[in-house]
Scaffold this motif. Structure first.
Motif, PDB file in Angstrom:
ATOM      1  N   ILE A  80       0.865  -1.175   0.000  1.00 22.52           N
ATOM      2  CA  ILE A  80       0.000   0.000   0.000  1.00 22.52           C
ATOM      3  C   ILE A  80       0.902   1.225   0.000  1.00 22.52           C
ATOM      4  CG2 ILE A  80      -1.769   1.295   1.262  1.00 22.52           C
ATOM      5  CD1 ILE A  80      -2.472  -1.466   2.596  1.00 22.52           C
ATOM      6  N   ILE A  81       0.684   2.110  -0.971  1.00 22.27           N
ATOM      7  CA  ILE A  81       1.488   3.328  -1.063  1.00 22.27           C
ATOM      8  C   ILE A  81       0.721   4.490  -0.449  1.00 22.27           C
ATOM      9  CG2 ILE A  81       2.602   4.985  -2.613  1.00 22.27           C
ATOM     10  CD1 ILE A  81       2.954   2.726  -4.640  1.00 22.27           C
ATOM     11  N   ALA A  82       1.289   5.073   0.584  1.00 22.31           N
ATOM     12  CA  ALA A  82       0.776   6.323   1.145  1.00 22.31           C
ATOM     13  C   ALA A  82       1.561   7.465   0.526  1.00 22.31           C
ATOM     14  CB  ALA A  82       0.921   6.331   2.660  1.00 22.31           C
ATOM     15  N   GLN A  83       0.965   8.642   0.513  1.00 21.70           N
ATOM     16  CA  GLN A  83       1.600   9.774  -0.158  1.00 21.70           C
ATOM     17  C   GLN A  83       2.569  10.545   0.730  1.00 21.70           C
ATOM     18  OE1 GLN A  83      -1.184  12.175  -2.494  1.00 21.70           O
ATOM     19  NE2 GLN A  83      -2.631  10.486  -2.365  1.00 21.70           N
ATOM     20  N   CYS A  84       2.528  10.278   2.032  1.00 21.36           N
ATOM     21  CA  CYS A  84       3.457  10.939   2.945  1.00 21.36           C
ATOM     22  C   CYS A  84       3.503  10.150   4.247  1.00 21.36           C
ATOM     23  CB  CYS A  84       3.054  12.394   3.192  1.00 21.36           C
ATOM     24  SG  CYS A  84       1.398  12.600   3.877  1.00 21.36           S
ATOM     25  N   LYS A  85       4.382  10.535   5.153  1.00 19.83           N
ATOM     26  CA  LYS A  85       4.574   9.804   6.402  1.00 19.83           C
ATOM     27  C   LYS A  85       3.319   9.832   7.269  1.00 19.83           C
ATOM     28  CE  LYS A  85       9.507  10.903   6.472  1.00 19.83           C
ATOM     29  NZ  LYS A  85      10.562  11.711   7.144  1.00 19.83           N
ATOM     30  N   SER A  86       2.685  10.988   7.391  1.00 18.50           N
ATOM     31  CA  SER A  86       1.516  11.084   8.260  1.00 18.50           C
ATOM     32  C   SER A  86       0.348  10.270   7.705  1.00 18.50           C
ATOM     33  CB  SER A  86       1.108  12.546   8.468  1.00 18.50           C
ATOM     34  OG  SER A  86       0.806  13.177   7.246  1.00 18.50           O
ATOM     35  N   MET A  87       0.224  10.174   6.369  1.00 19.18           N
ATOM     36  CA  MET A  87      -0.823   9.332   5.788  1.00 19.18           C
ATOM     37  C   MET A  87      -0.525   7.859   6.061  1.00 19.18           C
ATOM     38  SD  MET A  87      -2.178   8.753   1.891  1.00 19.18           S
ATOM     39  CE  MET A  87      -2.743  10.402   1.556  1.00 19.18           C
ATOM     40  N   LYS A  88       0.732   7.468   5.993  1.00 21.63           N
ATOM     41  CA  LYS A  88       1.105   6.090   6.314  1.00 21.63           C
ATOM     42  C   LYS A  88       0.668   5.735   7.734  1.00 21.63           C
ATOM     43  CE  LYS A  88       5.017   2.996   7.030  1.00 21.63           C
ATOM     44  NZ  LYS A  88       6.479   2.772   6.919  1.00 21.63           N
ATOM     45  N   ASP A  89       0.940   6.623   8.670  1.00 20.27           N
ATOM     46  CA  ASP A  89       0.534   6.376  10.055  1.00 20.27           C
ATOM     47  C   ASP A  89      -0.978   6.275  10.177  1.00 20.27           C
ATOM     48  OD1 ASP A  89       3.187   6.467  10.779  1.00 20.27           O
ATOM     49  OD2 ASP A  89       3.131   8.568  11.420  1.00 20.27           O
ATOM     50  N   ASP A  90      -1.689   7.111   9.420  1.00 16.37           N
ATOM     51  CA  ASP A  90      -3.149   7.112   9.463  1.00 16.37           C
ATOM     52  C   ASP A  90      -3.701   5.795   8.916  1.00 16.37           C
ATOM     53  OD1 ASP A  90      -5.414   9.365   9.859  1.00 16.37           O
ATOM     54  OD2 ASP A  90      -6.016   8.022   8.232  1.00 16.37           O
ATOM     55  N   ILE A  91      -3.139   5.315   7.807  1.00 14.16           N
ATOM     56  CA  ILE A  91      -3.605   4.066   7.200  1.00 14.16           C
ATOM     57  C   ILE A  91      -3.382   2.884   8.142  1.00 14.16           C
ATOM     58  CG2 ILE A  91      -3.125   2.403   5.350  1.00 14.16           C
ATOM     59  CD1 ILE A  91      -2.541   4.824   3.531  1.00 14.16           C
ATOM     60  N   THR A  92      -2.198   2.804   8.723  1.00 11.83           N
ATOM     61  CA  THR A  92      -1.887   1.653   9.580  1.00 11.83           C
ATOM     62  C   THR A  92      -2.772   1.618  10.821  1.00 11.83           C
ATOM     63  OG1 THR A  92      -0.097   2.912  10.632  1.00 11.83           O
ATOM     64  CG2 THR A  92       0.491   1.478   8.794  1.00 11.83           C
ATOM     65  N   SER A  93      -3.040   2.792  11.396  1.00 14.06           N
ATOM     66  CA  SER A  93      -3.852   2.812  12.622  1.00 14.06           C
ATOM     67  C   SER A  93      -5.343   2.702  12.325  1.00 14.06           C
ATOM     68  CB  SER A  93      -3.572   4.096  13.422  1.00 14.06           C
ATOM     69  OG  SER A  93      -3.899   5.248  12.665  1.00 14.06           O
ATOM     70  N   PHE A  94      -5.829   3.390  11.291  1.00 11.07           N
ATOM     71  CA  PHE A  94      -7.259   3.434  11.004  1.00 11.07           C
ATOM     72  C   PHE A  94      -7.763   2.130  10.394  1.00 11.07           C
ATOM     73  CE2 PHE A  94     -11.079   5.330   8.861  1.00 11.07           C
ATOM     74  CZ  PHE A  94     -11.672   5.846  10.000  1.00 11.07           C
ATOM     75  N   PHE A  95      -6.923   1.500   9.555  1.00  7.62           N
ATOM     76  CA  PHE A  95      -7.327   0.256   8.901  1.00  7.62           C
ATOM     77  C   PHE A  95      -6.773  -0.989   9.594  1.00  7.62           C
ATOM     78  CE2 PHE A  95      -7.667   2.639   4.588  1.00  7.62           C
ATOM     79  CZ  PHE A  95      -8.923   3.085   4.926  1.00  7.62           C
ATOM     80  N   HIS A  96      -6.011  -0.794  10.694  1.00 10.33           N
ATOM     81  CA  HIS A  96      -5.432  -1.910  11.451  1.00 10.33           C
ATOM     82  C   HIS A  96      -4.547  -2.777  10.544  1.00 10.33           C
ATOM     83  CE1 HIS A  96      -9.256  -1.636  14.204  1.00 10.33           C
ATOM     84  NE2 HIS A  96      -8.448  -0.593  14.320  1.00 10.33           N
ATOM     85  N   ILE A  97      -3.640  -2.117   9.832  1.00  8.61           N
ATOM     86  CA  ILE A  97      -2.762  -2.799   8.884  1.00  8.61           C
ATOM     87  C   ILE A  97      -1.324  -2.716   9.374  1.00  8.61           C
ATOM     88  CG2 ILE A  97      -1.841  -2.736   6.525  1.00  8.61           C
ATOM     89  CD1 ILE A  97      -4.573  -1.732   5.627  1.00  8.61           C
ATOM     90  N   SER A  98      -0.585  -3.794   9.178  1.00 12.67           N
ATOM     91  CA  SER A  98       0.815  -3.837   9.590  1.00 12.67           C
ATOM     92  C   SER A  98       1.616  -2.735   8.902  1.00 12.67           C
ATOM     93  CB  SER A  98       1.413  -5.200   9.247  1.00 12.67           C
ATOM     94  OG  SER A  98       2.823  -5.178   9.382  1.00 12.67           O
ATOM     95  N   LYS A  99       2.495  -2.101   9.653  1.00  6.50           N
ATOM     96  CA  LYS A  99       3.334  -1.040   9.093  1.00  6.50           C
ATOM     97  C   LYS A  99       4.258  -1.569   8.001  1.00  6.50           C
ATOM     98  CE  LYS A  99       3.395   2.153  13.014  1.00  6.50           C
ATOM     99  NZ  LYS A  99       4.237   2.903  13.974  1.00  6.50           N
ATOM    100  N   ASP A 100       4.582  -2.856   8.044  1.00  4.05           N
ATOM    101  CA  ASP A 100       5.471  -3.435   7.036  1.00  4.05           C
ATOM    102  C   ASP A 100       4.836  -3.454   5.648  1.00  4.05           C
ATOM    103  OD1 ASP A 100       7.289  -3.882   9.029  1.00  4.05           O
ATOM    104  OD2 ASP A 100       6.687  -5.966   9.369  1.00  4.05           O
TER     105      ASP A 100
END
Length: 358
Positions: free
Chosen positions: A144-164
């Motif tokens: 999953i490609i996020a557009q920036c660091k803060s979006m990456k954090d949002d995706i992992t926490s909101f969708f319960h997805i592994s940071k890896d």
């Protein structure tokens, strides 16, 4: 042997995600990739800029859900090694049909908006359904490609997805193209004015209603200001009514989409990003690339990372007309901080990250 890459996008309308797709397909190494661009409907102003050396497939469907059978057939005909999809609903569809695709291609999805804010705008029932779909299907993506660091954090926490599983790749800027086009046309503004610019689809997300209220405050202190909003969308009539209500019709222009918007950036005195939320605002990057002073709401997500707090422009920390007006006035009377920030997002650098991921 070249890798078969299918890039799937609803259309080539004039949005940020479509511009990113255009930059990607125009700059990927042709020695490495056999590219097939699959459009749900071949429409939009960016169609004419697509490169001629890739295969473009038009499914000619009015909606994503009406194209599913055609999409499966086309993907199975091509048998790509990798599928890149960008835009939420289409991402879900492709992950949903994953089991029907021959060759088990890697599916890489690019998230276009900050999920926690984007989904919160839905009704409770729709939000529950969409959250279930995202949490069920997004873990099936290869990356999953996020557009920036803060979006990456949002995706992992909101969708319960592994940071890896989630990486961030900033949006690319074609600086050579921007520099070649920013001053080839005449100055579109009245040079007797201080010209303020905003660019984006005319939607609630972009906060143009807040901007108009802020601009009204600005005009009381600097009467010779003029605001140009460049974009199209469903809220145009609402915004025009608000312009009349605020009695600023002579000082505001709402201009339809331009295939070459760069002279508007280049000749503007200040660019304003008034969004309530963003994915990663391409328009802010383009303004910086044109050397324009910038003001941006500190919305999720992107502006804080781009501007490095207030190093490269003015970051407005509180959402509202009065704080935004203060930011605009500070920009009008302040120095230009844009420097060479745009070079950090050069397409030469970003495309290498995409190629490593693909």
């Amino acid at each position: 042997m070249k890798k078969k890459l299918a890039i799937v996008v609803p259309s080539m309308r004039g949005g940020g995600a479509e511009r990113v797709v255009l930059n990607i397909v125009s700059n990927l190494d042709r020695e490495k990739y056999d590219i097939r661009l699959i459009l749900i409907k071949k429409e939009g102003p960016y169609v004419k800029f697509l490169p001629q050396d890739i295969t473009i497939i038009d499914l000619n469907s009015s909606r994503v859900r009406n194209s599913i059978i055609k999409l499966i057939k086309e993907l199975n005909r091509f048998k790509p090694h990798t599928i890149l999809s960008t835009l939420g609903h289409l991402n879900l569809v492709i992950l949903g049909i994953r089991g029907l695709l021959k060759g088990r291609p890697n599916i890489i999805v690019r998230e276009a908006n900050t999920p926690s804010v984007n989904l919160n705008g839905l009704s409770p029932i729709k939000k529950t359904i969409m959250l279930f779909l995202y949490r069920s299907l997004y873990p099936k993506a290869h990356t999953i490609i996020a557009q920036c660091k803060s979006m990456k954090d949002d995706i992992t926490s909101f969708f319960h997805i592994s940071k890896d599983k989630v990486i961030h790749i900033y949006n690319p800027l074609d600086l050579e193209k921007i520099n070649a086009n920013k001053s080839i046309e005449e100055n579109p503004y009245n040079t007797d004015n201080i010209n303020i610019l905003a660019v984006g689809r005319l939607t609630y997300q972009k906060g143009f209603d807040i901007l108009l209220e802020a601009f009204k405050i600005v005009t009381k202190q600097v009467p010779n200001t003029h605001l140009t909003i460049l974009g199209e969308g469903g809220l145009k009539e609402d915004l025009l009514r608000k312009v009349e209500e605020l009695n600023i019709a002579k000082q505001v222009s709402i201009v339809d989409f331009k295939s070459n918007p760069y002279p508007y950036y280049y000749y503007a005195d200040t660019y304003v990003l008034s969004s309530r939320w963003e994915g990663f605002p391409n328009t802010l990057l383009e303004a910086l690339a044109c050397g324009t002073k910038v003001v941006a709401n500190d919305c999720k997500s992107g502006p804080k990372e781009i501007l490095q707090d207030n190093k490269y422009g003015i970051l407005v920390e509180e959402l509202g007309a009065a704080p935004l007006a203060t930011g605009i006035l500070n920009s009008i009377f302040g120095e230009n901080l844009s420097q060479d920030r745009a070079h950090y997002y050069s397409i030469e650098r970003i495309i290498k990250e995409y190629e490593q991921t693909l």
